[in-house]
Design a protein around this motif. Structure first.
Motif, PDB file in Angstrom:
ATOM      1  N   TRP A  31      38.686  33.879  61.623  1.00  0.00           N
ATOM      2  CA  TRP A  31      38.100  35.171  61.278  1.00  0.00           C
ATOM      3  C   TRP A  31      39.017  36.294  61.753  1.00  0.00           C
ATOM      4  O   TRP A  31      39.542  36.239  62.857  1.00  0.00           O
ATOM      5  CB  TRP A  31      36.729  35.324  61.926  1.00  0.00           C
ATOM      6  N   LYS A  32      39.196  37.313  60.906  1.00  0.00           N
ATOM      7  CA  LYS A  32      40.001  38.469  61.261  1.00  0.00           C
ATOM      8  C   LYS A  32      39.177  39.739  61.108  1.00  0.00           C
ATOM      9  O   LYS A  32      38.436  39.885  60.134  1.00  0.00           O
ATOM     10  CB  LYS A  32      41.249  38.567  60.365  1.00  0.00           C
ATOM     11  N   GLU A  66      35.914  37.327  48.741  1.00  0.00           N
ATOM     12  CA  GLU A  66      36.058  37.306  50.189  1.00  0.00           C
ATOM     13  C   GLU A  66      34.843  36.639  50.830  1.00  0.00           C
ATOM     14  O   GLU A  66      33.735  36.658  50.285  1.00  0.00           O
ATOM     15  CB  GLU A  66      36.183  38.726  50.750  1.00  0.00           C
ATOM     16  N   GLU A  86      43.932  30.651  54.866  1.00  0.00           N
ATOM     17  CA  GLU A  86      45.227  30.045  55.175  1.00  0.00           C
ATOM     18  C   GLU A  86      45.328  29.679  56.657  1.00  0.00           C
ATOM     19  O   GLU A  86      45.741  28.581  57.017  1.00  0.00           O
ATOM     20  CB  GLU A  86      46.360  30.999  54.781  1.00  0.00           C
ATOM     21  N   LYS A  87      44.954  30.641  57.512  1.00  0.00           N
ATOM     22  CA  LYS A  87      45.026  30.399  58.965  1.00  0.00           C
ATOM     23  C   LYS A  87      43.730  29.824  59.522  1.00  0.00           C
ATOM     24  O   LYS A  87      43.664  29.465  60.697  1.00  0.00           O
ATOM     25  CB  LYS A  87      45.372  31.693  59.687  1.00  0.00           C
ATOM     26  N   GLN A  88      42.691  29.774  58.660  1.00  0.00           N
ATOM     27  CA  GLN A  88      41.394  29.225  59.044  1.00  0.00           C
ATOM     28  C   GLN A  88      40.846  29.907  60.304  1.00  0.00           C
ATOM     29  O   GLN A  88      40.508  29.259  61.297  1.00  0.00           O
ATOM     30  CB  GLN A  88      41.495  27.705  59.251  1.00  0.00           C
ATOM     31  N   ARG A 134      38.064  43.205  60.040  1.00  0.00           N
ATOM     32  CA  ARG A 134      38.375  44.034  58.876  1.00  0.00           C
ATOM     33  C   ARG A 134      38.207  45.516  59.205  1.00  0.00           C
ATOM     34  O   ARG A 134      38.909  46.362  58.644  1.00  0.00           O
ATOM     35  CB  ARG A 134      37.465  43.641  57.705  1.00  0.00           C
ATOM     36  N   TYR A 138      34.153  41.363  59.539  1.00  0.00           N
ATOM     37  CA  TYR A 138      35.236  40.385  59.615  1.00  0.00           C
ATOM     38  C   TYR A 138      35.399  39.714  58.257  1.00  0.00           C
ATOM     39  O   TYR A 138      34.454  39.614  57.484  1.00  0.00           O
ATOM     40  CB  TYR A 138      34.929  39.296  60.654  1.00  0.00           C
ATOM     41  N   ARG A 139      36.624  39.271  57.971  1.00  0.00           N
ATOM     42  CA  ARG A 139      36.889  38.465  56.774  1.00  0.00           C
ATOM     43  C   ARG A 139      37.537  37.156  57.215  1.00  0.00           C
ATOM     44  O   ARG A 139      38.257  37.099  58.206  1.00  0.00           O
ATOM     45  CB  ARG A 139      37.810  39.194  55.793  1.00  0.00           C
ATOM     46  N   TYR A 140      37.273  36.112  56.442  1.00  0.00           N
ATOM     47  CA  TYR A 140      37.807  34.801  56.809  1.00  0.00           C
ATOM     48  C   TYR A 140      39.151  34.575  56.135  1.00  0.00           C
ATOM     49  O   TYR A 140      39.286  34.719  54.914  1.00  0.00           O
ATOM     50  CB  TYR A 140      36.832  33.688  56.417  1.00  0.00           C
ATOM     51  N   ASP A 141      40.151  34.234  56.936  1.00  0.00           N
ATOM     52  CA  ASP A 141      41.484  33.926  56.434  1.00  0.00           C
ATOM     53  C   ASP A 141      41.550  32.416  56.189  1.00  0.00           C
ATOM     54  O   ASP A 141      41.587  31.620  57.138  1.00  0.00           O
ATOM     55  CB  ASP A 141      42.549  34.349  57.458  1.00  0.00           C
TER      56      ASP A 141
END
Length: 254
Positions: free
Chosen positions: A108-109, A176, A104-106, A111, A99-102
């Motif tokens: 986890w997404k 990242e 802007e949207k705060q 990957r 996972y990577r942390y976004d």
């Protein structure tokens, strides 16, 4: 007592009373258009066929594989595919979810899911982490293990690790914040051990110093570009001013 003679009509009625079995062995399909065929063991055979030919047909194995060969319409040549990992030794490989942390949207997404490898170059001895997505084989993580990187559990989960690193998976260096999850605690611990061993090896090779030099060089080039743009803008401004002065002189003479 003498038997009474039977008439022709009575014989026909007796024949109709006891017909032969329709689908029994040796039954015939009389009067249905299939009178030329009779039932025998295993299927239909022509009643007029001799036993010799029937034996040949019965000898054929219906389950025998077809020996016919078909040539492909299009001939494809084998192509060698290079992944860039040919000169590297696999120190560790486990399937994981990344996972990577976004910021802007705060949130986890995800990957990607696939094999996560720790690789050591056989010549330079540099150690990096490379992870590809299953089936697609697209890179979702690709970075050198930088000295001083700290691995921490994510919310107390012993199967996960969180760390920050400059990543080059999208062909552009970008810092990242990653978190990775393994199937078992043992795999997660082995990953940490191999990660820290690679970090120590890269520190001895001076990876951190090389990174700082590259950053300073990049900053210097950017500064040169900015200075060049400023000089060009200043030169264009001077030309514009000189043109206006000439125009003013001509207007004053008139």
């Amino acid at each position: 007592m003498a038997e009474e003679p039977t008439t022709k009509g009575e014989k026909e009625e007796e024949t109709k009373v006891a017909p032969t079995p329709i689908f029994g062995q040796g039954s015939t399909f009389a009067g249905t258009g299939f009178s030329g065929f009779s039932m025998n063991s295993g299927g239909f055979a022509s009643s007029g066929t001799s036993e010799a030919s029937g034996g040949t047909a019965a000898a054929a194995n219906p389950e025998e594989e077809c020996q016919a060969e078909f040539k492909p319409v299009v001939q494809l040549e084998k192509a060698e595919v290079t992944t860039g990992e040919e000169s590297e030794e696999v120190k560790l490989e486990y399937k994981a979810k990344l996972y990577r942390y976004d910021f802007e949207k705060q949130e986890w997404k995800e990957r990607g899911v696939g094999p996560c490898r720790i690789l050591e170059d056989k010549k330079t001895k540099k150690t990096r982490v490379l992870m590809r997505r299953d089936k697609l084989h697209k890179i979702c993580a690709n970075f050198l293990i930088m000295p001083g990187t700290a691995l921490q559990n994510h919310q107390g989960n012993d199967k996960t690790w969180v760390w920050s690193t400059p990543d080059f998976s999208e062909e552009e260096m970008k810092t990242e914040l990653f978190t990775i999850r393994f199937g078992t605690v043992e795999k997660a611990n082995e990953f940490k051990e191999a990660f820290e061993a690679g970090m120590k090896a890269n520190e001895e090779l001076g990876i951190l110093d090389e990174s700082k030099e590259a950053e300073s060089k990049e900053e210097g080039e950017e500064k040169k570009k900015e200075d060049g743009v400023d000089e060009l803008a200043k030169g264009l401004a001077d030309v514009k001013v000189e043109g206006e002065e000439k125009k003013e002189e001509e207007e004053s003479k008139e």
